[in-house]
Enzyme design. Sequence first.
Site, PDB file in Angstrom:
ATOM      1  N   ASP A   7      62.348  38.455  38.318  1.00 35.44           N
ATOM      2  CA  ASP A   7      61.683  39.739  38.539  1.00 35.44           C
ATOM      3  C   ASP A   7      61.956  40.636  37.337  1.00 35.44           C
ATOM      4  O   ASP A   7      63.116  40.803  36.931  1.00 35.44           O
ATOM      5  CB  ASP A   7      62.205  40.411  39.809  1.00 35.44           C
ATOM      6  CG  ASP A   7      61.817  39.649  41.068  1.00 35.44           C
ATOM      7  OD1 ASP A   7      61.002  38.710  40.951  1.00 35.44           O
ATOM      8  OD2 ASP A   7      62.327  39.990  42.147  1.00 35.44           O
ATOM      9  N   ASP A 130      53.350  39.604  51.751  1.00 30.89           N
ATOM     10  CA  ASP A 130      54.670  40.183  51.977  1.00 30.89           C
ATOM     11  C   ASP A 130      54.637  40.897  53.321  1.00 30.89           C
ATOM     12  O   ASP A 130      53.791  41.773  53.547  1.00 30.89           O
ATOM     13  CB  ASP A 130      55.017  41.173  50.866  1.00 30.89           C
ATOM     14  CG  ASP A 130      54.887  40.544  49.487  1.00 30.89           C
ATOM     15  OD1 ASP A 130      55.364  39.406  49.308  1.00 30.89           O
ATOM     16  OD2 ASP A 130      54.298  41.178  48.595  1.00 30.89           O
TER      17      ASP A 130
END
Length: 246
Positions: A7, A130
């Site tokens: 990330d 998500d």
Amino acid sequence: MIIPALDLMNGNIVRLYQGCFHKQRIYSNNPLLYLEKYFQQGAKIIHLVDLEGAKNPTNRQIHLLHKLLRANQHNNLQIGGGIRSTKDIADLLKLGAKRVVFSSQGIKNPYKTKKWFEYFGSESLVLAIDIRMNSTGTNNVVINGWQTNTTTTLQEIIEQYHNIGLKHVLCTDISKDGTLTGSNTILYQTICKTWPDIKFQSSGGIKNLDEIHKLRDTGVTSIIIGRALLEEKFTISEAISCWQNA
């Protein structure tokens, strides 16, 4: 397969806790070094997330992503974060990305998203879903870098694209992300059984090698692992061996 995740925020490798941008830990300012290290350790695909872009598409780390794509000789990067347009996808694929991951547009602009499947093909696209589990057990989709709740459920968004060739789905229970508390195996068992023709990637909560055995048994085709690798809970080669022997 095992897919390591990196990330990226402000050019650094970071991890968020349960998707909270103010709960981040910086691990390195050299993503390229980690890319090469992970490939050398046996990774076949690496998952990159532009957190700046996910939070605000106008702040996408374009130059960093292009730099990593140009320097990478493996052509096996899966990239997401702030994907909003056809050009965003085309640029990344042209530079050598294996797959492009999108999320918010799947909820906000389904007409455009369905055109992407027609134009780029289902093998080049990953729908990232998500979810935030609520007290009633409903799993509602969150978008815009996990900052915006929706009333759309996991099941609804998959059904919307299932009939047009949806092939790759990255599903994250954000209550597990970055926590090292274990994965939501019940969730993955359910969706893999419901849509056996979709290749699901699990994400969030991996804490040890036992989790890999459990997830392999759910039917997922890939496991995305971030923090556990960054903190050297186990190696990529150990994870790959565990997956193969599960």
